[in-house]
Design a protein around this motif. Structure first.
Motif, PDB file in Angstrom:
ATOM      1  N   ARG A 464       0.790  -1.004   0.272  1.00 13.18           N
ATOM      2  CA  ARG A 464      -0.051  -0.195  -0.341  1.00 13.18           C
ATOM      3  C   ARG A 464       1.157   1.542  -0.226  1.00 13.18           C
ATOM      4  NH1 ARG A 464      -2.389   0.697   4.361  1.00 13.18           N
ATOM      5  NH2 ARG A 464      -1.597  -0.893   5.960  1.00 13.18           N
ATOM      6  N   VAL A 465       0.023   2.788   0.074  1.00  4.97           N
ATOM      7  CA  VAL A 465       0.951   3.713   0.029  1.00  4.97           C
ATOM      8  C   VAL A 465       1.090   4.427   1.136  1.00  4.97           C
ATOM      9  CG1 VAL A 465       1.420   6.131  -1.286  1.00  4.97           C
ATOM     10  CG2 VAL A 465      -0.198   3.466  -2.509  1.00  4.97           C
ATOM     11  N   GLY A 466       2.096   4.579   1.674  1.00  3.66           N
ATOM     12  CA  GLY A 466       2.704   5.541   2.413  1.00  3.66           C
ATOM     13  C   GLY A 466       3.653   6.701   2.272  1.00  3.66           C
ATOM     14  N   ALA A 467       2.744   7.710   3.386  1.00  5.55           N
ATOM     15  CA  ALA A 467       3.887   9.059   2.789  1.00  5.55           C
ATOM     16  C   ALA A 467       4.439   9.770   4.031  1.00  5.55           C
ATOM     17  CB  ALA A 467       2.900   9.987   2.227  1.00  5.55           C
ATOM     18  N   ALA A 468       4.819  10.431   4.185  1.00  3.46           N
ATOM     19  CA  ALA A 468       5.979  11.196   5.155  1.00  3.46           C
ATOM     20  C   ALA A 468       5.688  12.540   4.501  1.00  3.46           C
ATOM     21  CB  ALA A 468       6.796  11.086   5.360  1.00  3.46           C
ATOM     22  N   VAL A 469       5.105  13.545   5.144  1.00  2.00           N
ATOM     23  CA  VAL A 469       5.475  15.086   4.644  1.00  2.00           C
ATOM     24  C   VAL A 469       6.079  15.951   5.692  1.00  2.00           C
ATOM     25  CG1 VAL A 469       3.493  17.285   4.204  1.00  2.00           C
ATOM     26  CG2 VAL A 469       3.209  14.304   3.501  1.00  2.00           C
ATOM     27  N   VAL A 470       6.634  17.334   5.228  1.00  2.00           N
ATOM     28  CA  VAL A 470       7.181  17.987   6.080  1.00  2.00           C
ATOM     29  C   VAL A 470       6.022  19.349   5.554  1.00  2.00           C
ATOM     30  CG1 VAL A 470       8.707  19.683   6.650  1.00  2.00           C
ATOM     31  CG2 VAL A 470       9.420  16.663   5.944  1.00  2.00           C
ATOM     32  N   LEU A 471       6.237  19.833   6.458  1.00  2.00           N
ATOM     33  CA  LEU A 471       4.882  21.081   6.511  1.00  2.00           C
ATOM     34  C   LEU A 471       6.053  22.910   6.782  1.00  2.00           C
ATOM     35  CD1 LEU A 471       1.863  20.741   8.531  1.00  2.00           C
ATOM     36  CD2 LEU A 471       2.546  20.112   6.153  1.00  2.00           C
ATOM     37  N   ARG A 472       5.631  23.630   5.396  1.00  2.00           N
ATOM     38  CA  ARG A 472       6.200  24.846   5.629  1.00  2.00           C
ATOM     39  C   ARG A 472       6.210  25.192   7.115  1.00  2.00           C
ATOM     40  NH1 ARG A 472       7.896  25.978   0.643  1.00  2.00           N
ATOM     41  NH2 ARG A 472       6.745  24.956  -1.015  1.00  2.00           N
ATOM     42  N   ASP A 473       7.331  26.427   7.324  1.00  2.00           N
ATOM     43  CA  ASP A 473       7.278  26.525   8.753  1.00  2.00           C
ATOM     44  C   ASP A 473       6.280  27.881   8.760  1.00  2.00           C
ATOM     45  OD1 ASP A 473       9.851  25.577   9.307  1.00  2.00           O
ATOM     46  OD2 ASP A 473      10.855  27.374   8.632  1.00  2.00           O
ATOM     47  N   GLY A 474       5.452  27.506   9.836  1.00  2.00           N
ATOM     48  CA  GLY A 474       4.148  28.527   9.873  1.00  2.00           C
ATOM     49  C   GLY A 474       3.101  27.754   9.818  1.00  2.00           C
ATOM     50  N   GLU A 475       3.056  27.143   9.138  1.00  2.00           N
ATOM     51  CA  GLU A 475       1.793  26.010   7.884  1.00  2.00           C
ATOM     52  C   GLU A 475       1.208  24.904   9.608  1.00  2.00           C
ATOM     53  OE1 GLU A 475       0.450  27.090   5.976  1.00  2.00           O
ATOM     54  OE2 GLU A 475       2.123  28.483   4.732  1.00  2.00           O
ATOM     55  N   GLY A 476       0.036  25.169   9.799  1.00  2.00           N
ATOM     56  CA  GLY A 476      -0.752  24.412  10.380  1.00  2.00           C
ATOM     57  C   GLY A 476      -2.632  23.535   9.322  1.00  2.00           C
ATOM     58  N   VAL A 477      -0.871  22.714   8.678  1.00  2.00           N
ATOM     59  CA  VAL A 477      -2.007  22.576   7.696  1.00  2.00           C
ATOM     60  C   VAL A 477      -2.671  20.886   7.766  1.00  2.00           C
ATOM     61  CG1 VAL A 477      -2.794  21.284   5.822  1.00  2.00           C
ATOM     62  CG2 VAL A 477      -1.017  23.202   5.555  1.00  2.00           C
ATOM     63  N   GLU A 478      -3.720  19.918   8.115  1.00  2.00           N
ATOM     64  CA  GLU A 478      -4.281  18.831   8.452  1.00  2.00           C
ATOM     65  C   GLU A 478      -4.014  17.802   7.313  1.00  2.00           C
ATOM     66  OE1 GLU A 478      -4.582  18.768  11.505  1.00  2.00           O
ATOM     67  OE2 GLU A 478      -4.904  21.114  12.306  1.00  2.00           O
ATOM     68  N   THR A 479      -3.744  16.794   8.699  1.00  2.00           N
ATOM     69  CA  THR A 479      -3.662  15.452   7.595  1.00  2.00           C
ATOM     70  C   THR A 479      -4.901  15.538   6.701  1.00  2.00           C
ATOM     71  OG1 THR A 479      -4.262  14.450   8.940  1.00  2.00           O
ATOM     72  CG2 THR A 479      -1.890  14.540   9.243  1.00  2.00           C
ATOM     73  N   GLY A 480      -6.035  15.334   6.701  1.00  2.00           N
ATOM     74  CA  GLY A 480      -6.988  15.234   5.910  1.00  2.00           C
ATOM     75  C   GLY A 480      -6.930  16.457   4.857  1.00  2.00           C
ATOM     76  N   GLU A 481      -7.131  17.837   5.255  1.00  2.00           N
ATOM     77  CA  GLU A 481      -7.175  18.526   3.933  1.00  2.00           C
ATOM     78  C   GLU A 481      -6.116  18.317   2.831  1.00  2.00           C
ATOM     79  OE1 GLU A 481      -6.464  22.550   5.330  1.00  2.00           O
ATOM     80  OE2 GLU A 481      -6.634  21.929   6.872  1.00  2.00           O
ATOM     81  N   ILE A 482      -4.675  17.697   3.407  1.00  2.00           N
ATOM     82  CA  ILE A 482      -3.242  16.666   2.229  1.00  2.00           C
ATOM     83  C   ILE A 482      -4.190  15.935   1.730  1.00  2.00           C
ATOM     84  CG2 ILE A 482      -1.505  15.983   1.487  1.00  2.00           C
ATOM     85  CD1 ILE A 482      -0.384  17.288   4.792  1.00  2.00           C
ATOM     86  N   LEU A 483      -4.804  15.254   1.740  1.00  2.00           N
ATOM     87  CA  LEU A 483      -5.511  14.205   1.511  1.00  2.00           C
ATOM     88  C   LEU A 483      -6.756  14.446   0.850  1.00  2.00           C
ATOM     89  CD1 LEU A 483      -5.909  11.537   4.360  1.00  2.00           C
ATOM     90  CD2 LEU A 483      -4.052  11.324   2.648  1.00  2.00           C
ATOM     91  N   ARG A 484      -7.221  15.604   0.638  1.00  2.00           N
ATOM     92  CA  ARG A 484      -8.745  15.862   0.177  1.00  2.00           C
ATOM     93  C   ARG A 484      -7.813  16.273  -1.348  1.00  2.00           C
ATOM     94  NH1 ARG A 484     -11.238  17.260   5.080  1.00  2.00           N
ATOM     95  NH2 ARG A 484     -10.196  19.032   4.735  1.00  2.00           N
TER      96      ARG A 484
END
Length: 536
Positions: A464-484
């Motif tokens: 299956r597909v796994g992913a690791a993500v680094v956010l930009r400084d000061g960003e508050g993105v949630e995993t749900g937003e990224i998956l959408r």
């Protein structure tokens, strides 16, 4: 197309790449015509070292090495940071008829020992910052002292020579370098490159970007790998340009822009991870980046996201040119052309430069434009194979053609777009997924700085597909937003089944994503198979 006001290319006369036969005569033209021009700028005090001075130091080293007991065609290791010592040792050994094997100073002693033994080096030339430890071969310290008064001296006292048996027995006087590449397996592979390979690569890089005496750059990438060695160092010296070697011999984001201004740099080359760092820090550290006299910026060794490419162009005010290559092809195989030499097609890595590039199916039959297949390269820069590894040579080299292990598509204009690595493909119930494609979509999500995709073992689907993500400084993105964001742009089977927000991703010493470390960290499992070194 690039959304920048591109600076014009040099003049209207046809460009003539430098004439050379290899490493030994790399400096000759500049020494004859411009002996007092800057070749290097070294140390934290930014001391200039002229072409004449550099050649004298290299000749001094060559004389000492010839009297050491080493024979023409013997191999020597070179363990140094991006320093004057590295350059002088490299050129001096070449002038003595020796084959140079640059070693990564960051490797643990056990790996350095294993590489030196596998090749069978007669000695290791070591710079001042190299932590050699017991390597089981003679280590000869080499030091360069340069002053603003224009004087420069080298210290080298050769000792006993090792006569160990290793792959060096396959080398001849025609060979110039042995570069180590781990590829996708633990055991490092040894790539022999001849003086003819070196000359063809350097001439091609110079011709692609029309490098000349008016150019200057800052050495960002390490010289023990092809990207920094061929593109930044050798091409600059052969064309009469200037290379600044940062303090302590390695890239520092904090000193990068002052270094660039100190030499009026007209270009630089780096991996995407470093471009991302410079982009994130540019507003506070170099708000006037567009005032630098940049003709172009180059990116190589890993895929560069088109959105990042456009952002970098806006920030630097210069075109960002993506290139593609690998150790086995003496670095560069393709590049986007500079302004005035052809269209910029962001998302591609440009057209073939000095070699032939094809895309073939599983049977080795050329694919029509627009159809994905494996990228094959042939031409004067391609190595003859691997030392002491006939099985890997047979599977990677087909006649005079190199099977890169990369997947790509050629368009009708000959521009290559990379779509992934064959060995990286994730097989989810028979559906083949390119991690690189999923990573591009993830990085395109607002607030995401970096992303890495890996295979998760699964009892039902296999992977299956796994992913690791680094956010930009000061960003508050949630995993749900990224998956959408992913669901709107990917097939359902490509959307990550697991997504983690992490502080940092693992990278190799040359700046590429370390997929082996990524897999071990987030989804441990066996790693098998071989492919050439990822783009470099």
């Amino acid at each position: 197309m690039a959304a920048v006001a591109a600076r014009p290319v040099r003049g209207t006369d046809p460009y003539r790449p430098p004439a050379l036969t290899g490493l030994a005569d790399l400096l000759d033209r500049q020494v004859r015509e411009r002996p007092y021009a800057r070749a290097l700028v070294v140390t934290g005090e930014r001391v200039p070292l002229s072409y004449g001075a550099l050649a004298r130091l290299a000749d001094d080293v060559a004389v000492r090495l010839r009297g050491s007991g080493l024979r023409r065609g013997d191999a020597v290791g070179l363990l140094a940071a991006n320093s004057a010592e590295f350059v002088v040792a490299l050129l001096g050994a070449a002038r003595a008829g020796l084959v140079v094997a640059p070693l990564d100073p960051a490797l643990p002693g056990s790996q350095l020992t294993a590489r030196a033994a596998a090749l069978g080096v007669g000695a290791v030339l070591a710079g001042p910052s190299a932590a050699t430890g017991p390597l089981n071969v003679p280590v000869w310290p080499l030091r360069v002292a340069a002053s603003r008064a224009g004087t420069a001296t080298v210290t080298l006292r050769p000792g006993p020579v090792a006569r160990s048996r290793g792959a060096a027995g396959e080398l001849t006087e025609r060979d110039a370098l042995v570069l180590f590449t781990a590829g996708t397996t633990d055991r490092a592979k040894m790539v022999p490159l001849t003086h003819a390979n070196v000359a063809a690569s350097v001439r091609t890089i110079c011709a692609t970007y029309e490098l000349g005496p008016g150019d200057a750059t800052v050495a960002v990438m390490p010289f023990f790998h092809g990207h920094g060695l061929f593109a930044a160092l050798l091409a600059s010296l052969a064309s009469g340009g200037c290379v600044l070697l940062p303090e302590r011999g390695r890239f520092s984001a904090g000193t990068f822009w002052p270094d660039m201004r100190a030499v009026s740099a007209t270009w630089f080359t780096a991996v995407p991870a470093i471009h991302e760092i410079l982009l994130d820090r540019s507003e506070r550290e170099c708000p006037d980046a567009r005032s630098a006299p940049l003709r172009f910026v180059r990116s190589c060794s890993a895929p560069l996201n088109p959105a990042t490419q456009r952002a970098l162009e806006r920030t630097f005010g210069a075109p960002l040119l993506s290139a593609y290559g690998m150790t086995e092809s003496s670095h560069q195989a393709t590049s986007e052309p500079p302004p005035g030499r052809g269209a910029l097609k962001h998302g591609s890595v440009g057209r073939a430069t000095g070699v032939e590039v094809g895309v073939v199916d599983r049977d080795g039959v050329p694919c029509p434009p627009g159809v994905e297949g494996e990228v094959w390269v042939s031409g004067p820069t391609v190595a003859r194979g691997y030392l002491a590894d006939p099985d890997a040579t047979a599977s990677t080299f087909v006649g005079d053609r190199l099977r890169t292990g990369d997947l790509g598509i050629l368009d009708e204009d000959g521009y290559l777009s990379l779509t992934g690595r064959i060995k990286n493909l994730i097989n989810r119930g028979g559906e083949k997924i390119s991690p690189e494609q999923v990573e591009d979509v993830l990085v395109g999500c607002p607030g995401v700085a970096q992303a890495a995709v890996y295979a998760l073992p699964d009892a039902v689907y296999g992977q299956r597909v796994g992913a690791a993500v680094v956010l930009r400084d000061g960003e508050g993105v949630e995993t749900g937003e990224i998956l959408r964001h992913c669901r709107d742009r990917l097939a359902p089977f490509e959307v990550p089944d697991r997504l983690e927000l992490v502080a940092a991703l693992p990278y190799t010493a040359k700046g590429g994503l370390d997929r082996k470390a990524l897999q071990a960290r987030y989804a441990p499992g066996p790693d098998a198979g071989h492919a050439p070194d990822p783009p470099g």
